[in-house]
Write an enzyme that holds these catalytic residues in place. Structure first.
Site, mmCIF file in Angstrom:
data_model
loop_
_atom_site.group_PDB
_atom_site.id
_atom_site.type_symbol
_atom_site.label_atom_id
_atom_site.label_comp_id
_atom_site.label_asym_id
_atom_site.label_seq_id
_atom_site.Cartn_x
_atom_site.Cartn_y
_atom_site.Cartn_z
ATOM 1 C CE LYS A 45 28.632 -2.373 60.015
ATOM 2 N NZ LYS A 45 27.205 -2.597 59.742
ATOM 3 C CE LYS A 51 29.164 -3.846 56.769
ATOM 4 N NZ LYS A 51 27.729 -4.190 56.842
ATOM 5 C CG ASP A 81 25.083 -1.673 56.377
ATOM 6 O OD1 ASP A 81 24.511 -0.595 56.672
ATOM 7 O OD2 ASP A 81 25.883 -2.252 57.148
#
Lengths: 281, 308, 496
Positions: free
Chosen positions: B244, B208, B145
């Site tokens: 996400k 995300k 991430d």
């Protein structure tokens, strides 16, 4: 020196800025209060009405598209020209039997009335429009727009003040008008037509039909391209059925005080448009 | 689909087009979706799906091997008293904790995700950020991430923002790349929509919402906005990208409304851990308490679920 | 009428049924008219049945009003106008309206369920739109009751007297609220006729009116169909008429009222253009178009039934639209997840079915998502026609159902020309991110309500009503109060 022999005026219709005779070739006689023949005035037919509505429709978008400031100036210019032709208007009213004093007074009031309405051109939106506090993230406002083409049954009395008091609130906001007038009051209307033709009012914004209102109004009330009919000056004998026909295209029917003045009389010929827009980023 | 000014290219000459977003209508649509009522069987399914999509996260300076081991145990068996409760999708940790997480989860199906690339600000030299990614991958992180370079993006240097993501994708090798947009810092839904397209075009496997380090995070309209971007990207390129949500998702209700939004925008195919994740820590226990309520008919309490 | 290959597969997630409980509603076997504070049978004893359009189940028998019943109601309204209501201060009238608003808020669930049972609309709409707006309408106008001198400066205004009000079946309670609140705030008394397929919430409102001690006769409700309405329109004791409904009936009312020269407000049909430019926020535009035509099954006078989409994005937009439509959930109106409910009546279903058949016969391309329709009740799937030309019947006639026509345009001028090319003029929608274009369009569109980058928003502070054959007069806001007042004779404007 020989006395000047008067040249009589021909009383014609006023359609699309021009002065045609009635397509029907019909005329009617206008007499002064003391019985003297004043003119053979054109007697408008339903086809003349049709042409007048067409002219009014053709002029409407352009007239409404002018700035309010400009419409106010055009109307004010009409008052200027009327002022310069005061003598003529006064003599017309005198021929209809008014005293010099009342004729002068009606002309003065008529000019003042017109000036008063000219000033409303760029103010009526602020009086009749609103910004609306809706319960949500939206900017919401309501503003007036002209309803479109209006047929005005001009009052017989007061002949000039009534005509101007009904016509001004129609056109000041951007409507175009077809005026139906009859009897002696037609004299005042034809004189006004000459003023309109020599001022800055675009052709078709005001159209004037002289003749028999009782004959013309049913055609106006049934016409599907007329948005509103002002029946303030309608003759008493106008049939209920004729008025009912206005429902065929949901016309706005107006009846008002023939010599009244109010921004709400402008409002009678306005549509309120409400616009919503979200407030976001 | 015809190219049109409605869909401005977001990358230098690339084929990806984006659309403006009306904030009020977007929020109204998200609010409408949040009135969906989820009852009985679909409620249990939604709760299980929520668990299966969780990236159980700890991203603190105080994280230790012991803390991570405990978290991993929770990730594998969220409710020891109920074997029907599935494992979460992944645990998400800092690079220093990756080996401990890998050790605890090997063979369990729970993946290990690591933040990397100078998380959460991303304000280190590009080479340092790439090295950070390479390091995390080397320690065994299957998912990485990283943050979007908001500095480049907001200053208008979209090319740099794009290329850095592409470089990160290279550094990931076989590991999946999730790109955090930090939506709360981008200023508008329009910018988020644009950043979403940019990140996908640059190779993100997931986009995300947030780092979880700032207050404005995974709101429902933001998830809707990004889901719509993912759908547009799939329409335009055929490439499937995951979504996400992270940051501020604490209750089951919030989570299943996210499921509703994603399900109704992207279809049920997106309601799997392969395409949808919820980054969270305290959410899991709220979901477990909801499941206990479904089982027993009584409301549960925090003493009946494990802290981690 | 097989769905074309454009029709996508259903798409979305599964929800278990989530029906709203009907336990909150107690429907009586029979209902009388509400006249002078009491429920009374028709003098003739005649009744008609109201059914649940989603199930065809019988709900109740309702008194069928005759001219005599209308006469009793008008007499009661007259007496109340000349009696307590006419004498009451504005602030006191306002307090009654505030009380009604509060009662509607407190009993909103009951009203919402009943509205859905009687009319077939999704519970989420009756719950989230009809009821909150009904209460808000009373709350808003309550506050005007004691401020009329500020509302109409320089004019002395007076109520008309007895107002006759006829409301439609698409928003039964809300339309009653839109009409009652300004009429009462202005000091009129009312005879209200609800639509024959949806009388129950108005009759439950009568219950509220009694509970708040509104003086008898101030509001009277006479149920029935067209004959009852005509009796109200023709009654010489009625001083003001207001009607919401079809343009056909509206014209008949204008005809009937014209000889009596009483003031009239008409809120009639529409065929709104919903205009989408290529520079719009496309997803929100799709949502707006869907809301615009499928909410309340398209039984909305201002429904955005004509989509005009810029040709450059037309194919893509329709694709997005069809995908979105495939997620609409049609079914049990009481289910909280239902997006599209039942058609209000068998008659309306027939009309929609016939017009859609005409559309197909005239050559438009039909698209419907493959959704199952319940076996019982009146249902019609969300429908899109592409390949529609301006001359097609489906693009000209108000369908009042979940049927959208799609046409394209090339320039803003062409969009305006097509949008305005209709006898109607109620509403219009514009989607573009360009501000100056919004204002240009908003000025050119001949419609009383223009929604820019939104659609189907209503608010008691916001005037609503049409141009041309969509009617005249406004409801909502200050402009909605004016039609319930007249300028006192003798009090003239202060012009030159």
């Amino acid at each position: 020196m020989a006395e000047h022999m008067p040249v009589d005026k021909t009383f014609k219709l006023f359609i699309g800025g021009a002065f045609p005779r009635s397509e029907s070739g019909r005329t009617f006689q206008l007499h002064s209060a003391d019985g003297k023949l004043l003119a053979n005035a054109a007697k408008a037919s339903r086809k003349d009405l049709r042409e007048a509505v067409k002219a009014a429709r053709g002029a409407q978008a352009g007239w409404a598209g002018r700035t309010a400031y400009n419409r106010g100036q055009v109307l004010y210019r009409v008052a200027e020209v009327m002022e310069s032709r005061k003598a003529e208007f006064t003599s017309v009213l005198r021929e209809m039997g008014q005293t010099a004093r009342t004729a002068r007074s009606e002309v003065d009031r008529s000019i003042d009335r017109w000036v008063w309405y000219a000033g409303w051109a760029d103010k009526v939106h602020q009086v009749l429009g609103t910004v609306n506090p809706v319960a949500g993230p939206y900017f919401n406002f309501t503003f007036p727009e002209p309803t479109g083409v209006v047929v005005v049954a001009s009052p017989d009395d007061p002949p000039l003040l009534g005509l101007l008091s009904r016509l001004a609130p129609v056109i000041v906001s951007g409507n175009t008008a077809v005026v139906a007038t009859g009897g002696a009051a037609a004299l005042a209307a034809v004189t006004l037509a000459e003023v309109l033709a020599t001022s800055d009012v675009p052709g078709g914004v005001v159209n004037i039909l002289t003749g028999d209102k009782a004959e013309l109004l049913p055609w106006a009330l049934g016409h599907m391209d007329v948005n509103s009919v002002d029946l303030t000056g309608a003759p008493d004998g106008l049939a209920d059925d004729a008025v009912a026909a206005a429902a065929d295209n949901v016309k706005r029917i107006v009846r008002a005080d023939p010599a009244g003045a109010s921004p709400h009389m402008i409002g009678d010929f306005l549509e309120m448009k409400t616009v919503w827009h979200p407030i976001g980023r | 689909m015809t190219a049109s000014p409605a869909f401005l290219p977001t990358t230098g000459g690339g084929p990806v087009r984006t659309t403006p977003v009306d904030a009020v209508a977007l929020e109204a649509r998200a609010a409408a979706l949040c009135t969906r009522s989820i009852k009985t069987t679909s409620k249990r399914a939604a709760l299980h799906t929520t668990i299966r999509c969780i990236d159980l996260t700890t991203l603190e300076g105080t994280d230790t091997p012991g803390k991570v081991a405990s978290l991993c145990q929770k990730a594998i068996k969220p409710d020891p008293s109920d074997p029907t409760v599935p494992s979460v999708a992944a645990v998400c940790v800092y690079p220093e904790m990756v080996e401990h997480a890998v050790e605890a989860t090997t063979g369990t199906g729970v993946a290990v995700a690591s933040v990397a690339g100078a998380f959460p600000a991303g304000m280190s030299a590009p080479a340092v950020r790439v090295a950070d990614i390479v390091d995390a991958v080397g320690r065994g992180a299957g998912e990485i991430d990283i943050v979007l370079n908001r500095s480049a993006f907001l200053s208008g240097d979209l090319g740099r923002a794009h290329d850095e993501i592409a470089a990160a994708k290279d550094a990931c090798g076989a590991s999946h790349l999730k790109v955090i947009l930090e939506t709360g810092e981008l200023g508008s839904y329009d910018q988020v929509r644009r950043a979403s397209m940019l990140a996908m075009a640059a190779g993100a496997d997931f986009i995300k919402t947030s780092t979880g380090k700032i207050p404005k995070a995974a709101t429902h309209p933001m998830i809707l906005n990004m889901a719509e971007a993912i759908r547009d990207y799939a329409d335009q390129t055929g490439v499937v990208v995951g979504l996400k949500g992270a940051g501020g998702i604490r209750t089951s209700k919030q989570a299943w409304h996210h499921l509703v939004i994603v399900g109704e925008t992207l279809g049920s195919a997106w309601l799997t851990p392969e395409r949808f994740r919820l980054g969270a820590s305290s959410l899991l226990n709220d979901v477990l308490m909801q499941l206990q309520k479904l089982d027993t008919g009584r409301y549960s309490g925090p003493d009946y679920v494990t802290v981690d | 009428m097989a769905p074309s290959d454009k029709t996508p597969e259903p798409f979305g997630i599964d929800y278990a049924p989530a029906p709203e409980s009907t336990a909150v509603v107690d429907i009586a076997d029979g209902y009388g008219h509400f006249i002078n504070g009491d429920f009374v049978e028709s003098l003739s004893g005649a009744t008609f049945a109201t059914v649940n359009p989603a199930t065809e189940e019988h709900l109740a028998y309702v008194a069928d009003g005759s001219a005599e019943d209308v006469d009793r109601a008008v007499a009661a309204a007259r007496a109340a106008f000349e009696g307590p209501w006419g004498q009451m201060s504005g602030s006191q009238r306002g307090k009654y309206l505030f009380r009604i608003a509060r009662q509607l808020q407190e009993r909103s669930r009951e009203f919402a369920v009943l509205e859905t049972l009687d009319g077939g609309k999704p519970i989420k709409e009756s719950r989230d739109l009809d009821l909150p707006l009904s209460a808000a309408w009373f709350f808003y106008y309550a506050g005007w009751a004691d401020k009329l001198e500020y509302a109409f400066p320089n004019r002395t205004m007076a109520p008309h007297g007895v107002a006759g009000q006829i409301v439609p079946w698409n928003f039964p309670l809300m339309m009653a609220a839109w009409k009652l609140a300004p009429a009462l705030a202005a000091g009129n008394t009312v005879v209200l006729k609800p639509a024959e397929t949806t009388p129950l919430t108005a009759l439950l409102l009568a219950d509220v009116l009694r509970d708040v001690d509104l003086p008898p006769g101030v509001v009277n409700i006479v149920t029935g169909a067209g004959v009852t309405g005509a009796a109200l329109v023709d009654h010489p004791g009625v001083d003001k008429l207001a009607f919401t409904g079809s343009t056909g009936v509206g014209k008949a009312i204008q005809r009937a009222a014209s000889a009596r020269r009483i003031p009239l407000t008409l809120e009639l049909g529409g065929k709104a253009a919903h205009i989408v430019f290529e520079d719009s926020a496309v997803d929100q535009a799709v949502e707006g178009v869907v809301t615009g035509i499928y909410s309340n099954q398209g039984h909305v006078c201002c429904a955005g039934s004509r989509l005009l989409v810029e040709e450059s994005i037309a194919d893509e937009f329709v694709e997005r639209l069809m995908r979105r439509i495939s997620t609409l959930r049609l079914g049990d109106p009481l289910d909280k997840n239902t997006d599209v409910g039942a058609i209000n009546s068998a008659d309306q279903l027939q009309r929609i079915t016939d017009l859609v058949a005409t559309g197909v016969a005239e050559g438009a391309d039909l698209h419907q998502p493959g959704c199952d329709l319940p076996d019982k009740g009146y249902w019609f799937p969300p429908t899109v026609f592409t390949g529609v030309q301006q001359s097609h019947t489906v693009a000209r006639e108000e369908i009042f159902g979940p049927v959208l026509t799609v046409q394209t345009f090339r320039t803003a001028e062409e969009a305006v020309e097509k949008a305005n090319n209709t006898p109607y003029g109620l509403s219009a929608g514009i989607w573009t991110e360009k501000g100056s274009k919004i204002l240009w369009m908003a000025e050119k569109l001949r419609a009383g309500v223009v929604w820019a980058n939104t659609y189907n928003r209503f608010d008691p502070a916001s005037p609503f009503g049409g141009y041309k054959e969509s009617g005249f007069g406004r409801e909502g806001g200050l402009h909605g109060l004016a039609p319930y007042l007249r300028e006192r004779t003798g009090a003239k404007g202060r012009g030159a």
